[in-house]
Design a protein around this motif. Structure first.
Motif, PDB file in Angstrom:
ATOM      1  N   GLU A   1      -2.073  31.986 -45.398  1.00  9.06           N
ATOM      2  CA  GLU A   1      -2.169  31.690 -44.304  1.00  9.06           C
ATOM      3  C   GLU A   1      -3.333  31.544 -43.649  1.00  9.06           C
ATOM      4  OE1 GLU A   1      -0.289  34.586 -45.189  1.00  9.06           O
ATOM      5  OE2 GLU A   1       1.613  34.769 -44.135  1.00  9.06           O
ATOM      6  N   GLN A   2      -4.549  32.505 -44.013  1.00  7.08           N
ATOM      7  CA  GLN A   2      -5.712  32.493 -43.581  1.00  7.08           C
ATOM      8  C   GLN A   2      -6.349  31.151 -43.778  1.00  7.08           C
ATOM      9  OE1 GLN A   2      -8.341  34.999 -46.069  1.00  7.08           O
ATOM     10  NE2 GLN A   2      -6.665  35.074 -47.635  1.00  7.08           N
ATOM     11  N   PHE A   3      -5.920  30.417 -44.679  1.00  2.00           N
ATOM     12  CA  PHE A   3      -6.632  29.246 -44.939  1.00  2.00           C
ATOM     13  C   PHE A   3      -5.941  28.054 -44.193  1.00  2.00           C
ATOM     14  CE2 PHE A   3      -7.047  31.576 -48.885  1.00  2.00           C
ATOM     15  CZ  PHE A   3      -8.472  31.985 -48.764  1.00  2.00           C
ATOM     16  N   HIS A   4      -4.843  28.320 -43.791  1.00  2.00           N
ATOM     17  CA  HIS A   4      -3.884  27.312 -43.164  1.00  2.00           C
ATOM     18  C   HIS A   4      -4.267  27.200 -41.747  1.00  2.00           C
ATOM     19  CE1 HIS A   4      -0.738  26.767 -46.549  1.00  2.00           C
ATOM     20  NE2 HIS A   4      -2.108  26.672 -47.007  1.00  2.00           N
ATOM     21  N   THR A   5      -5.518  26.928 -41.139  1.00  2.00           N
ATOM     22  CA  THR A   5      -5.738  26.609 -39.915  1.00  2.00           C
ATOM     23  C   THR A   5      -5.368  25.219 -39.522  1.00  2.00           C
ATOM     24  OG1 THR A   5      -8.003  25.960 -40.686  1.00  2.00           O
ATOM     25  CG2 THR A   5      -7.695  28.139 -40.385  1.00  2.00           C
ATOM     26  N   PRO A   6      -5.315  24.758 -38.640  1.00  2.00           N
ATOM     27  CA  PRO A   6      -4.889  23.371 -38.156  1.00  2.00           C
ATOM     28  C   PRO A   6      -6.103  22.436 -38.787  1.00  2.00           C
ATOM     29  CG  PRO A   6      -4.428  24.897 -36.391  1.00  2.00           C
ATOM     30  CD  PRO A   6      -5.128  25.744 -37.083  1.00  2.00           C
ATOM     31  N   LYS A   7      -7.362  22.775 -38.638  1.00  2.00           N
ATOM     32  CA  LYS A   7      -8.358  21.974 -39.085  1.00  2.00           C
ATOM     33  C   LYS A   7      -8.465  21.786 -40.601  1.00  2.00           C
ATOM     34  CE  LYS A   7     -12.377  23.500 -40.667  1.00  2.00           C
ATOM     35  NZ  LYS A   7     -12.453  23.123 -42.095  1.00  2.00           N
ATOM     36  N   ASN A   8      -8.256  22.978 -41.466  1.00  2.00           N
ATOM     37  CA  ASN A   8      -7.919  22.536 -43.052  1.00  2.00           C
ATOM     38  C   ASN A   8      -6.684  21.804 -43.048  1.00  2.00           C
ATOM     39  OD1 ASN A   8     -10.428  24.275 -42.968  1.00  2.00           O
ATOM     40  ND2 ASN A   8      -9.378  26.133 -43.810  1.00  2.00           N
ATOM     41  N   LEU A   9      -5.433  22.119 -42.435  1.00  2.00           N
ATOM     42  CA  LEU A   9      -4.454  21.504 -42.865  1.00  2.00           C
ATOM     43  C   LEU A   9      -4.434  20.032 -42.520  1.00  2.00           C
ATOM     44  CD1 LEU A   9      -1.689  23.922 -41.593  1.00  2.00           C
ATOM     45  CD2 LEU A   9      -2.100  23.529 -44.065  1.00  2.00           C
ATOM     46  N   THR A  10      -5.097  19.518 -41.494  1.00  2.00           N
ATOM     47  CA  THR A  10      -5.304  18.195 -41.201  1.00  2.00           C
ATOM     48  C   THR A  10      -6.311  17.698 -42.353  1.00  2.00           C
ATOM     49  OG1 THR A  10      -5.289  18.909 -38.772  1.00  2.00           O
ATOM     50  CG2 THR A  10      -6.394  16.721 -39.304  1.00  2.00           C
TER      51      THR A  10
ATOM     52  N   GLU B   1      13.751  22.326 -40.752  1.00  2.00           N
ATOM     53  CA  GLU B   1      13.529  23.663 -40.373  1.00  2.00           C
ATOM     54  C   GLU B   1      13.509  24.531 -41.898  1.00  2.00           C
ATOM     55  OE1 GLU B   1      15.083  23.927 -35.837  1.00  2.00           O
ATOM     56  OE2 GLU B   1      16.569  24.213 -37.673  1.00  2.00           O
ATOM     57  N   ARG B   2      14.407  24.167 -42.497  1.00  2.00           N
ATOM     58  CA  ARG B   2      14.447  25.214 -43.808  1.00  2.00           C
ATOM     59  C   ARG B   2      13.166  24.959 -44.816  1.00  2.00           C
ATOM     60  NH1 ARG B   2      20.001  24.119 -43.355  1.00  2.00           N
ATOM     61  NH2 ARG B   2      19.692  22.219 -44.558  1.00  2.00           N
ATOM     62  N   LEU B   3      12.687  23.807 -44.806  1.00  2.00           N
ATOM     63  CA  LEU B   3      11.670  23.418 -45.437  1.00  2.00           C
ATOM     64  C   LEU B   3      10.338  24.102 -44.842  1.00  2.00           C
ATOM     65  CD1 LEU B   3      10.353  21.926 -48.170  1.00  2.00           C
ATOM     66  CD2 LEU B   3      10.442  19.719 -46.558  1.00  2.00           C
ATOM     67  N   ALA B   4      10.206  23.961 -43.493  1.00  2.00           N
ATOM     68  CA  ALA B   4       9.107  24.761 -42.855  1.00  2.00           C
ATOM     69  C   ALA B   4       9.254  26.443 -43.284  1.00  2.00           C
ATOM     70  CB  ALA B   4       9.329  24.425 -41.424  1.00  2.00           C
ATOM     71  N   GLU B   5      10.121  26.774 -43.354  1.00  3.23           N
ATOM     72  CA  GLU B   5      10.558  28.212 -43.469  1.00  3.23           C
ATOM     73  C   GLU B   5      10.193  28.489 -45.061  1.00  3.23           C
ATOM     74  OE1 GLU B   5      14.771  29.389 -42.628  1.00  3.23           O
ATOM     75  OE2 GLU B   5      14.241  28.781 -40.657  1.00  3.23           O
ATOM     76  N   ARG B   6      10.516  27.655 -45.942  1.00  2.39           N
ATOM     77  CA  ARG B   6      10.170  27.917 -47.183  1.00  2.39           C
ATOM     78  C   ARG B   6       8.509  27.806 -47.472  1.00  2.39           C
ATOM     79  NH1 ARG B   6      11.994  24.211 -52.342  1.00  2.39           N
ATOM     80  NH2 ARG B   6      10.875  25.459 -54.119  1.00  2.39           N
ATOM     81  N   LEU B   7       8.034  26.753 -46.848  1.00  2.18           N
ATOM     82  CA  LEU B   7       6.560  26.660 -46.913  1.00  2.18           C
ATOM     83  C   LEU B   7       5.782  27.809 -46.339  1.00  2.18           C
ATOM     84  CD1 LEU B   7       6.059  22.829 -45.757  1.00  2.18           C
ATOM     85  CD2 LEU B   7       4.863  23.946 -47.714  1.00  2.18           C
ATOM     86  N   ARG B   8       6.337  28.192 -45.312  1.00  7.02           N
ATOM     87  CA  ARG B   8       5.819  29.519 -44.716  1.00  7.02           C
ATOM     88  C   ARG B   8       5.718  30.841 -45.469  1.00  7.02           C
ATOM     89  NH1 ARG B   8       9.358  30.469 -40.312  1.00  7.02           N
ATOM     90  NH2 ARG B   8       8.670  28.405 -39.800  1.00  7.02           N
ATOM     91  N   GLU B   9       7.026  31.004 -46.343  1.00  8.52           N
ATOM     92  CA  GLU B   9       7.150  31.942 -47.213  1.00  8.52           C
ATOM     93  C   GLU B   9       5.943  31.718 -48.517  1.00  8.52           C
ATOM     94  OE1 GLU B   9       8.451  35.479 -49.071  1.00  8.52           O
ATOM     95  OE2 GLU B   9       8.205  34.818 -46.797  1.00  8.52           O
ATOM     96  N   PHE B  10       5.964  30.488 -48.744  1.00 11.74           N
ATOM     97  CA  PHE B  10       4.983  30.161 -49.888  1.00 11.74           C
ATOM     98  C   PHE B  10       3.612  30.578 -49.478  1.00 11.74           C
ATOM     99  CE2 PHE B  10       2.451  26.902 -52.062  1.00 11.74           C
ATOM    100  CZ  PHE B  10       2.865  27.022 -53.394  1.00 11.74           C
ATOM    101  N   ALA B  11       3.371  30.276 -48.524  1.00  6.66           N
ATOM    102  CA  ALA B  11       1.854  30.547 -47.960  1.00  6.66           C
ATOM    103  C   ALA B  11       1.618  32.220 -47.928  1.00  6.66           C
ATOM    104  CB  ALA B  11       1.454  30.098 -46.669  1.00  6.66           C
TER     105      ALA B  11
END
Length: 117
Positions: A22-31, A6-16
């Motif tokens: 975030e505009q580029f982090h669609t499920p399609k692009n991330l996949t 969870e901490r890693l997900a939060e850090r990634l969320r803040e990084f983006a």
């Protein structure tokens, strides 16, 4: 209690967020990015023997560690964007596999179990 995941997900969320990515982090692009990184990980093992793959030399291991990091980060970010708890779905999948692959019946076998119903 917050887990390491969870901490890693939060850090990634803040990084983006701070990079306005975030505009580029669609499920399609991330996949697609995840698939690309898995491909880079696969390439590290492509021409190794089974023995070499079990004990890569230090330079190869450093590259493998980098690719594992990339795969992990994209997977965590994808799950976060989709609101999926990775630990929960992994536990559910392991429970399903435990039901499908009876230890006595499948011990030492690489055969696939029939699809679960």
């Amino acid at each position: 209690m917050t887990t390491d995941l969870e901490r890693l997900a939060e850090r990634l969320r803040e990084f983006a967020r701070v990079r306005d990515w975030e505009q580029f982090h669609t499920p399609k692009n991330l996949t697609m990015a995840l698939a690309g990184e898995v491909g880079e990980l696969v390439a590290e093992f492509q021409w190794l023997t089974a023995e070499e793959s079990a004990k890569p030399d230090p330079e190869a291991l450093a590259r493998i560690r980098t690719e594992l990091g990339d795969v992990t980060l994209y997977l965590i970010r994808l799950a976060d964007v989709l609101g999926v708890d990775l630990v929960e779905v992994a536990q559910a999948k392991l429970d399903d596999n435990d039901r499908r692959y009876d230890a006595d019946r499948y011990r030492g076998s690489a055969r696939k179990a029939p699809p679960s119903s």
